[in-house]
Structure formats: C-alpha cells, structure tokens
Scaffold this motif. Structure first.
Motif, mmCIF file in Angstrom:
data_model
loop_
_atom_site.group_PDB
_atom_site.id
_atom_site.type_symbol
_atom_site.label_atom_id
_atom_site.label_comp_id
_atom_site.label_asym_id
_atom_site.label_seq_id
_atom_site.Cartn_x
_atom_site.Cartn_y
_atom_site.Cartn_z
ATOM 1 N N GLY A 187 0.611 -1.386 -0.039
ATOM 2 C CA GLY A 187 -0.107 -0.417 0.376
ATOM 3 C C GLY A 187 1.057 1.148 -0.183
ATOM 4 N N ALA A 188 0.058 2.244 0.531
ATOM 5 C CA ALA A 188 1.064 3.847 0.069
ATOM 6 C C ALA A 188 1.845 3.584 1.565
ATOM 7 C CB ALA A 188 0.242 4.690 0.004
ATOM 8 N N ASP A 189 2.819 4.600 1.424
ATOM 9 C CA ASP A 189 3.120 5.713 2.301
ATOM 10 C C ASP A 189 2.229 6.782 2.974
ATOM 11 O OD1 ASP A 189 4.902 7.311 4.036
ATOM 12 O OD2 ASP A 189 6.913 6.539 3.330
ATOM 13 N N ASN A 190 1.242 6.343 3.768
ATOM 14 C CA ASN A 190 0.341 7.620 3.801
ATOM 15 C C ASN A 190 0.563 8.364 4.798
ATOM 16 O OD1 ASN A 190 -2.196 5.561 3.379
ATOM 17 N ND2 ASN A 190 -1.310 4.805 5.030
ATOM 18 N N TYR A 191 1.504 9.134 5.288
ATOM 19 C CA TYR A 191 2.207 9.929 5.739
ATOM 20 C C TYR A 191 2.860 10.801 4.755
ATOM 21 C CZ TYR A 191 4.836 12.767 8.645
ATOM 22 O OH TYR A 191 5.299 14.999 8.756
ATOM 23 N N LYS A 192 3.607 10.525 3.982
ATOM 24 C CA LYS A 192 4.058 11.274 2.502
ATOM 25 C C LYS A 192 3.236 11.672 2.063
ATOM 26 C CE LYS A 192 7.702 10.521 -0.438
ATOM 27 N NZ LYS A 192 9.117 9.070 -1.014
ATOM 28 N N ALA A 193 1.885 10.963 1.696
ATOM 29 C CA ALA A 193 1.323 11.232 0.792
ATOM 30 C C ALA A 193 0.272 12.388 1.543
ATOM 31 C CB ALA A 193 0.433 9.974 0.113
ATOM 32 N N GLY A 194 -0.451 12.174 2.195
ATOM 33 C CA GLY A 194 -0.441 13.469 3.547
ATOM 34 C C GLY A 194 -0.041 13.980 3.263
ATOM 35 N N ARG A 195 1.844 14.437 3.869
ATOM 36 C CA ARG A 195 2.390 16.181 4.059
ATOM 37 C C ARG A 195 2.464 16.047 2.630
ATOM 38 N NH1 ARG A 195 7.922 15.651 3.397
ATOM 39 N NH2 ARG A 195 8.320 17.715 3.921
ATOM 40 N N MET A 196 2.259 15.759 1.773
ATOM 41 C CA MET A 196 2.166 16.126 0.138
ATOM 42 C C MET A 196 1.233 16.598 -0.003
ATOM 43 S SD MET A 196 2.592 13.615 -3.433
ATOM 44 C CE MET A 196 3.925 13.142 -2.577
ATOM 45 N N ALA A 197 -0.354 16.232 0.212
ATOM 46 C CA ALA A 197 -1.040 17.427 0.198
ATOM 47 C C ALA A 197 -1.684 18.481 1.038
ATOM 48 C CB ALA A 197 -3.169 16.533 0.898
ATOM 49 N N GLY A 198 -0.948 18.446 2.358
ATOM 50 C CA GLY A 198 -1.073 19.228 3.038
ATOM 51 C C GLY A 198 0.147 20.055 2.699
ATOM 52 N N ARG A 199 0.848 20.251 2.462
ATOM 53 C CA ARG A 199 1.972 21.145 1.872
ATOM 54 C C ARG A 199 1.166 22.246 0.397
ATOM 55 N NH1 ARG A 199 7.095 21.933 2.455
ATOM 56 N NH2 ARG A 199 7.043 22.265 0.300
ATOM 57 N N HIS A 200 0.738 21.508 -0.261
ATOM 58 C CA HIS A 200 -0.270 22.007 -1.176
ATOM 59 C C HIS A 200 -0.826 22.469 -1.253
ATOM 60 C CE1 HIS A 200 -1.374 22.375 -5.737
ATOM 61 N NE2 HIS A 200 -1.686 22.564 -5.121
ATOM 62 N N LEU A 201 -1.793 22.394 0.201
ATOM 63 C CA LEU A 201 -2.848 23.347 0.665
ATOM 64 C C LEU A 201 -2.738 24.751 1.101
ATOM 65 C CD1 LEU A 201 -5.157 20.806 2.557
ATOM 66 C CD2 LEU A 201 -6.417 21.940 0.851
ATOM 67 N N ALA A 202 -1.393 24.525 1.533
ATOM 68 C CA ALA A 202 -0.979 26.022 2.868
ATOM 69 C C ALA A 202 -0.290 26.802 1.313
ATOM 70 C CB ALA A 202 0.070 25.434 3.190
ATOM 71 N N LYS A 203 -0.098 26.126 0.708
ATOM 72 C CA LYS A 203 0.600 27.156 -0.290
ATOM 73 C C LYS A 203 -0.988 27.920 -1.228
ATOM 74 C CE LYS A 203 4.941 24.755 -1.431
ATOM 75 N NZ LYS A 203 5.904 23.884 -2.072
ATOM 76 N N TRP A 204 -1.536 26.862 -1.108
ATOM 77 C CA TRP A 204 -2.937 27.727 -2.235
ATOM 78 C C TRP A 204 -3.428 28.278 -1.426
ATOM 79 C CZ3 TRP A 204 -7.876 28.709 -1.047
ATOM 80 C CH2 TRP A 204 -8.749 28.662 -2.790
ATOM 81 N N ALA A 205 -3.726 28.730 0.266
ATOM 82 C CA ALA A 205 -3.887 29.147 1.163
ATOM 83 C C ALA A 205 -2.949 31.101 1.212
ATOM 84 C CB ALA A 205 -4.023 28.864 2.282
ATOM 85 N N THR A 206 -2.492 30.495 0.445
ATOM 86 C CA THR A 206 -1.012 31.842 1.057
ATOM 87 C C THR A 206 -1.426 32.282 -0.224
ATOM 88 O OG1 THR A 206 0.385 30.828 2.456
ATOM 89 C CG2 THR A 206 1.166 32.399 1.364
ATOM 90 N N LYS A 207 -1.785 31.785 -1.443
ATOM 91 C CA LYS A 207 -1.296 32.525 -2.052
ATOM 92 C C LYS A 207 -3.041 33.122 -2.390
ATOM 93 C CE LYS A 207 -0.929 32.139 -7.590
ATOM 94 N NZ LYS A 207 -1.045 30.747 -8.912
ATOM 95 N N ASN A 208 -4.008 32.488 -2.136
ATOM 96 C CA ASN A 208 -5.942 33.399 -2.807
ATOM 97 C C ASN A 208 -6.370 33.322 -1.716
ATOM 98 O OD1 ASN A 208 -6.280 31.774 -5.157
ATOM 99 N ND2 ASN A 208 -4.692 30.293 -4.320
#
Length: 389
Positions: A187-208
């Motif tokens: 299966g997945a490396d769940n923590y790594k996959a979640g961290r990837m999504a979290g970083r993108h969320l935060a970057k999107w919020a900073t920009k928008n």
C-alpha cells in the motif's frame, strides 16, 4: 583380496539422458521464464531468469519469435504467445474491502484480470467494511485451503484475529493498506502522501486568501486505526511546515464511517451549520470524502469558502479537478489500476519462496488542475461516466 565394487546406477544424481537435445531444453527454459502471456520481459531479465549468456539468450529469443512462440513487444521487449501448463495452478483468496468505493473497485478489477492472465484461480469475497464479515471470510479462505490470501479490510481491531487464523492454517497473506501481524504490507506511504497534500493546501491558501485559513477540517476513517489516518497527520504537518502560524488555527477531526460519501456529506453539512466556515482547509482520507465535503459546501452556496485535498486520484476526482474554479484543488494518486499485476507478481514470489520485502510501497503523485491531463491523458477515452456530484 577385496574386489572393487561395481559402480552403482544411483551414484550419479539426475543423469543426463542420451537423447536429450540441449537446444530444445534451453528454448523451453526461455518459454518457462514467462509467467503469463501478458508479461513483457526484456533480454536482460530473460537471461537472468534462465541463467544463460545474453548472446545465447538473444539467439533463442529471436528463434522463438520466428517460430511464433514469442512476439516482440515494443523496441526491446518480448511476450509469450502460448499459455504453458504449469506444475501447479495456484488458488488465491481475495477479500475485497467493499464494492462501494471506486478505489477498491479499480483494485478488484485489476486483480481479477491479472490473476486470469497468470492462470491463477481467484476466490473473491466482499468484506463489506464489516469486521464480522471479514472474520467470516477469513474462515472461508481457511476452509477452502487457498494457497495465499490478499486481504483488504480496514478494521484494525480484528487484524490480529485474522492473522491468527491464517498463521494456524499456514496460509501466507498480503494485507492491502492496513498492516496485519505476520502479513506482507502492500500500500501507500500514507504519511508522506498526506504531507504532500498538506503542503499544497497551505501554499494554495497563502496565494489565494489574504488573511489565511481560519479553520482546518480533517475527514478520517477511525476504524482503520492510526495508519490510514496518518494521511491526515501528514496533511496537518504539511500545512504547519508551510505556514508556521497554522498551529493556532482550530482543527476539527471527523470520522466518516469507512470513508463513505453519504456519511461524510452528513458530517460536513452539520459542521457548516454549526461553524459557518469562511476559509476552511479540508484534508480528506480519500476522494469519496473529499467530493462529499465539496458537495456540502457547494449546496450551501459557499464553495469559495473552502479548499479541499483528496486522496486516491479517482476518475471522479480527476474530472472535478478539470472543472473551472473547483475548490477540490488536489488529490494524491495511488494508481489502483496498477495494483492487480503488482499484487499477483508479489503473491507468486511468496508462493515460490523467493525473498520479498516485508512492506511494498506503491507509487503516489500529486494531481492538480495543472497536471491532471498530463498524468491521465486518456480519461476522455473511458466509456464509463464519472461519478457526478
């Protein structure tokens, strides 16, 4: 005086028979190197499997191509054209997590095809997101005396009980997504996959969002225990990594009863009524919960008050990412359509007593509106209609 004894006929193990043609033996070994008619191998892999020099292997391969027993696949690959009889036809049990989630359906479809291509009998049972049913299915696999089990069930509370059943019956098993004692994890490396999504969320919020997010919503599957919800831990850590002040933002965690759409829709509707979110970052454990959250915000007329990250990269999520101004801003793809062939290859290695790693992590990649067409360029060719919101 002791006379010399006559040589025994059994002193030489496996004596060569005088009428054996070694060229035919070598050609047969080449054909036997292919585990199924769908497997594509290059020269290096075939030579390694049969233990012959590359030059010799190449000549044999080309001869078998000329006689139509093999065919070329691509520039350097070969595919076997004949289904060879094997000494043993394996029987594998597969416990599907549920028939309700698109991700699981994709895994099941791929596994059925891969098992058929490998000449394997696959006994498929549905665990139905139920610990009781999963335990019953484990008993069925034992009574049916399958050679190996591939189990996809999310209730961590019964993992040890299932493990004991298979261990007592000496049945090796592979656990998808949720580790079980004694099982090979796939299966997945769940923590790594979640961290990837979290970083993108935060970057999107900073920009928008000029004032940044004012709340964080995490949608999990508590029955699966800490491993699957490690996706959400990763989301939160990814947000904090990009936005150091985000630890002061109120965070709300909700269980979604197995990651199901309807249960999540009810949960998020209630949250909207109670909390009136203005700028909410939402980390979802899978795409079904992400799309349910999006529908709840959309039907309340406040879609622009959220930004959502999903997990799975399902067809429905990919279609939503292509929708202009959608607030599903990303999903982490795990490519479940590739699981079947990988799982069957792993199962055969186990059954043939080859060395295998205790955990096999799958590939995952962040999907966004900007790259979804590049990573999945053929979605428009698919006949099945995507799930609508």
């Amino acid at each position: 005086m002791k006379l010399p004894s006559k040589p025994s006929r059994t002193t030489e193990a496996n004596p060569k028979r005088g009428y054996t043609i070694q060229a035919v033996v070598r050609a047969a070994s080449i054909l036997n190197a292919f585990q199924s008619t769908s497997e594509v191998l290059d020269l290096r892999v075939v030579a390694s499997r049969v233990g012959l020099h590359k030059a010799t292997t190449f000549r044999l391969l080309e001869t078998l191509v000329e006689t139509h027993l093999l065919e070329r696949a691509g520039k350097q690959g070969y595919r076997c054209c004949v289904q060879l009889a094997r000494n043993k036809r394996y029987r594998i049990g597969y416990g599907s997590q549920t028939s309700l989630l698109p991700f699981t359906a994709a895994v099941s479809d791929g596994l059925v095809v891969a098992a058929n291509n490998a000449n394997i009998d696959l006994l498929v049972l549905n665990n139905a997101l139920s610990p009781r049913v999963a335990l019953q299915n484990a008993d069925t696999f034992v009574s049916e005396k399958v050679d190996l089990v591939i189990d996809s069930q999310i209730n961590v509370g019964i993992a040890a009980q299932i493990a004991v059943k298979f261990a007592a019956a000496r049945i090796p098993f592979i656990a998808i997504d949720i580790p079980h004692p004694g099982a090979i994890y796939f299966g997945a490396d769940n923590y790594k996959a979640g961290r990837m999504a979290g970083r993108h969320l935060a970057k999107w919020a900073t920009k928008n969002w000029k004032n940044g997010p004012e709340q964080i919503i995490l949608l999990g599957v508590d029955a699966a225990g800490p491993l699957l919800n490690a996706r959400l831990s990763g989301v939160l850590d990814g947000i904090h990594e990009v936005s150091p002040t985000a630890h002061r933002i109120p965070t709300h965690h909700y269980d979604t009863k197995g990651g199901q759409f309807e249960a999540t829709l009810d949960v998020v509707r209630r949250h909207i009524r109670r909390r009136a979110p203005e700028r909410a970052l939402i980390g979802a454990v899978n795409d079904s919960t992400a799309l349910a959250a999006l529908q709840a915000f959309r039907e309340a007329g406040i879609e622009r008050n959220c930004a959502i990250a999903g997990q799975d990269g399902s067809l429905a999520a990919r279609e939503e990412l292509r929708r202009r101004s959608s607030r599903l801003i990303c999903s982490v793809a795990y490519f479940p359509e590739t699981y079947g062939e990988q799982l069957i290859r792993l199962a055969l290695d186990v059954l043939k007593h080859k060395p295998v790693a205790p955990a096999v992590f799958v590939q995952h990649e962040l999907l966004t509106p900007q790259n979804v067409d590049k990573i999945y360029p053929n979605d428009t060719w698919m006949k099945s209609s995507p799930e609508s919101i």
